[in-house]
Design an enzyme around this catalytic site. Structure first.
Site, PDB file in Angstrom:
ATOM      1  NE  ARG A 162      53.745 -71.839  29.558  1.00  0.00           N
ATOM      2  CZ  ARG A 162      54.796 -72.678  29.565  1.00  0.00           C
ATOM      3  NH1 ARG A 162      54.836 -73.715  28.769  1.00  0.00           N
ATOM      4  NH2 ARG A 162      55.777 -72.468  30.419  1.00  0.00           N
ATOM      5  CB  SER A 236      54.072 -66.024  32.566  1.00  0.00           C
ATOM      6  OG  SER A 236      55.061 -66.639  33.332  1.00  0.00           O
ATOM      7  CD  GLU A 331      51.876 -68.453  29.992  1.00  0.00           C
ATOM      8  OE1 GLU A 331      53.019 -68.105  29.637  1.00  0.00           O
ATOM      9  OE2 GLU A 331      51.653 -69.163  30.979  1.00  0.00           O
TER      10      GLU A 331
HETATM   11  C1  LIG Z   1      51.152 -67.770  40.478  1.00  0.00           C
HETATM   12  C2  LIG Z   1      50.877 -68.474  39.176  1.00  0.00           C
HETATM   13  C3  LIG Z   1      51.872 -69.225  38.585  1.00  0.00           C
HETATM   14  C4  LIG Z   1      51.627 -69.907  37.374  1.00  0.00           C
HETATM   15  N1  LIG Z   1      52.632 -70.642  36.839  1.00  0.00           N
HETATM   16  C5  LIG Z   1      52.440 -71.303  35.672  1.00  0.00           C
HETATM   17  C6  LIG Z   1      53.480 -72.091  35.098  1.00  0.00           C
HETATM   18  O1  LIG Z   1      54.560 -72.225  35.657  1.00  0.00           O
HETATM   19  N2  LIG Z   1      53.242 -72.719  33.919  1.00  0.00           N
HETATM   20  C7  LIG Z   1      52.036 -72.622  33.285  1.00  0.00           C
HETATM   21  O2  LIG Z   1      51.882 -73.232  32.220  1.00  0.00           O
HETATM   22  N3  LIG Z   1      51.018 -71.883  33.810  1.00  0.00           N
HETATM   23  C8  LIG Z   1      51.190 -71.233  34.980  1.00  0.00           C
HETATM   24  N4  LIG Z   1      50.175 -70.471  35.517  1.00  0.00           N
HETATM   25  C9  LIG Z   1      48.914 -70.325  34.783  1.00  0.00           C
HETATM   26  C10 LIG Z   1      47.783 -71.275  35.238  1.00  0.00           C
HETATM   27  O3  LIG Z   1      47.965 -71.702  36.549  1.00  0.00           O
HETATM   28  C11 LIG Z   1      47.640 -72.515  34.339  1.00  0.00           C
HETATM   29  O4  LIG Z   1      47.470 -72.126  33.000  1.00  0.00           O
HETATM   30  C12 LIG Z   1      46.464 -73.406  34.748  1.00  0.00           C
HETATM   31  O5  LIG Z   1      46.477 -74.586  33.988  1.00  0.00           O
HETATM   32  C13 LIG Z   1      45.097 -72.732  34.603  1.00  0.00           C
HETATM   33  O6  LIG Z   1      44.151 -73.583  35.211  1.00  0.00           O
HETATM   34  P1  LIG Z   1      42.758 -73.048  35.753  1.00  0.00           P
HETATM   35  O7  LIG Z   1      41.981 -74.223  36.209  1.00  0.00           O
HETATM   36  O8  LIG Z   1      42.985 -71.982  36.749  1.00  0.00           O
HETATM   37  O9  LIG Z   1      42.138 -72.450  34.420  1.00  0.00           O
HETATM   38  P2  LIG Z   1      41.143 -71.185  34.262  1.00  0.00           P
HETATM   39  O10 LIG Z   1      41.936 -69.917  34.460  1.00  0.00           O
HETATM   40  O11 LIG Z   1      39.930 -71.351  35.088  1.00  0.00           O
HETATM   41  O12 LIG Z   1      40.763 -71.321  32.719  1.00  0.00           O
HETATM   42  C14 LIG Z   1      41.715 -71.109  31.703  1.00  0.00           C
HETATM   43  C15 LIG Z   1      41.036 -71.372  30.356  1.00  0.00           C
HETATM   44  O13 LIG Z   1      40.692 -72.742  30.248  1.00  0.00           O
HETATM   45  C16 LIG Z   1      39.271 -72.924  30.074  1.00  0.00           C
HETATM   46  N5  LIG Z   1      38.917 -74.105  30.895  1.00  0.00           N
HETATM   47  C17 LIG Z   1      39.168 -74.318  32.199  1.00  0.00           C
HETATM   48  N6  LIG Z   1      38.767 -75.552  32.565  1.00  0.00           N
HETATM   49  C18 LIG Z   1      38.237 -76.132  31.468  1.00  0.00           C
HETATM   50  C19 LIG Z   1      37.634 -77.397  31.200  1.00  0.00           C
HETATM   51  N7  LIG Z   1      37.496 -78.337  32.144  1.00  0.00           N
HETATM   52  N8  LIG Z   1      37.179 -77.653  29.932  1.00  0.00           N
HETATM   53  C20 LIG Z   1      37.316 -76.729  28.955  1.00  0.00           C
HETATM   54  N9  LIG Z   1      37.859 -75.511  29.150  1.00  0.00           N
HETATM   55  C21 LIG Z   1      38.314 -75.216  30.388  1.00  0.00           C
HETATM   56  C22 LIG Z   1      38.649 -71.623  30.557  1.00  0.00           C
HETATM   57  O14 LIG Z   1      37.409 -71.398  29.909  1.00  0.00           O
HETATM   58  C23 LIG Z   1      39.711 -70.612  30.189  1.00  0.00           C
HETATM   59  O15 LIG Z   1      39.606 -70.237  28.842  1.00  0.00           O
HETATM   60  C24 LIG Z   1      50.374 -69.789  36.743  1.00  0.00           C
HETATM   61  C25 LIG Z   1      49.364 -69.016  37.352  1.00  0.00           C
HETATM   62  C26 LIG Z   1      49.614 -68.374  38.551  1.00  0.00           C
HETATM   63  C27 LIG Z   1      48.507 -67.572  39.200  1.00  0.00           C
END
Ligand SMILES: Cc1cc2nc3c(=O)[nH]c(=O)nc-3n(C[C@H](O)[C@H](O)[C@H](O)COP(=O)(O)OP(=O)(O)OC[C@H]3O[C@@H](n4cnc5c(N)ncnc54)[C@H](O)[C@@H]3O)c2cc1C
Length: 335
Positions: A162, A236, A331
């Protein structure tokens, strides 16, 4: 391109926390992005993806750039592999679906993870024994200050559990615009997880493909994780802590059944197990709480603020530290 002032982020974060962006823009192409970066006077820029790995505790000052650059393009193809380049604003799960519909292998175990592909390398998303690093080829990013374009290969990204360089040295310094991943045409299913094996036994058919595994993963995940559409959460909340042998021995004196994941040089304990042992599962404090089917997931019952959720997380952290001598690490990014 339309920059909006005091734009609500309520529907743009899966914790469903009600805060505003001082300025907000939705970007659809690299060209528009470069133009905005060149012309903006905002010193503070925050990049938003699907909002599924953040906990917003305040209004965001400066400009929020919502990366919506889409598109899945086949870049190269051999007998064994298909290499695709994906716009960072594409939904991760749509990429998984696209891949399994074409009978490609490598990311099926990562089905139903919310958010955009652009954020996937940031915390090296992982589930059921697979991480994005396993298929990762390279990514394209723009430096927010210099506006220079950079290409990062796998070793440049310094992927860990992670973790990556984008959560450390390059945190908030870049915007990722494109990701290239390499998918296999050969059946390379990873069925090592118990929960997957159990489901396979139930369906009793031998020749499984990536689409079958995608369906199994979706079924398992739906049973234990809250759907952010109905219950605010970010998956998580804490990472599984890496522990040493002395700590493990201490825990084993009281809990001989403690589960441990071992790989070559590390031992991890499920953070959810620690939290559950301390009876936090299902706990509710005003508008937030700990999900009753999964202790690692903090939830917003409706009107919790980011600070309410942080306060609850601190209490859990303190309790785990006091009782197990283990420091949990978030996380989720707390903003
Ligand atoms: C129900 C649920 C289940 C999940 N299960 C998992 C799992 O099994 N495994 C896992 O690893 N994660 C899991 N996650 C966490 C999450 O979905 C992932 O980490 C996902 O990759 C986040 O993507 P996002 O686009 O929503 O990022 P955001 O929440 O929008 O951003 C996260 C971070 O990345 C930065 N960011 C976003 N996009 C960019 C970009 N294009 N360039 C530079 N920086 C950027 C943001 O500034 C922020 O700091 C889960 C979340 C939920 C709600």
């Amino acid at each position: 391109m339309n920059i909006r002032n005091y734009h609500s982020l309520l529907d743009l974060n899966t914790f469903k926390v009600n805060v505003n962006a001082e300025f907000y823009i939705n970007i659809q192409s690299e060209k528009d992005l470069l133009e905005i970066l060149k012309n903006t006077s905002h010193k503070k820029i925050f990049i938003l993806g699907g909002g599924s790995n953040i906990l917003l505790t305040r209004n965001i000052k400066g400009l929020v750039i919502h990366n919506q650059i889409k598109g899945i393009k086949i870049k190269a193809e051999t007998n064994k592999h298909t290499i695709i380049e994906v716009g960072a604003g594409e939904l991760w799960d749509r990429v998984v679906e696209w891949s399994t519909e074409r009978n490609l292998y490598g990311i099926e175990n990562l089905s139903l993870i919310p958010g955009y592909i652009g954020a996937a390398p940031i915390q090296n998303i992982g589930a059921y024994g697979t991480e994005i690093k396993d298929v990762f080829q390279e990514l394209k990013a723009i430096n927010l200050q210099t506006k220079e374009i950079h290409i990062f290969n796998k070793s440049d990204c310094q992927f860990g559990y992670r973790d990556s360089i984008f959560k450390n040295k390059l945190k908030d310094k870049l915007i990722i615009t494109k990701i290239t991943i390499k998918l296999s045409k050969k059946n390379t299913l990873n069925l090592s997880y118990k929960a997957i094996k159990k489901e396979i036994e139930k369906i009793n058919h031998k020749q499984l493909n990536s689409k079958d595994i995608r369906e199994i993963i979706i079924k398992i995940r739906k049973q234990k994780l809250p759907d952010p559409q109905y219950i605010g959460n970010a998956g998580s909340f804490f990472k599984n802590p890496i522990i040493n042998q002395d700590t493990l021995n201490e825990i084993k004196k009281i809990h001989p059944d403690v589960p441990v994941f071992k790989n070559t040089n590390q031992m991890k304990i499920p953070a959810g197990w620690l939290i559950e042992k301390l009876n936090w599962k299902g706990y509710r404090e005003n508008n937030c709480g700990v999900y009753n089917k999964h202790s690692l997931v903090l939830i917003n019952y409706g009107n919790a603020s980011g600070k309410d959720i942080v306060n609850l997380s601190q209490k859990i952290k303190q309790d785990v530290n006091q009782k197990f001598n283990i420091k949990l690490e978030e996380e989720v990014s707390i903003i």
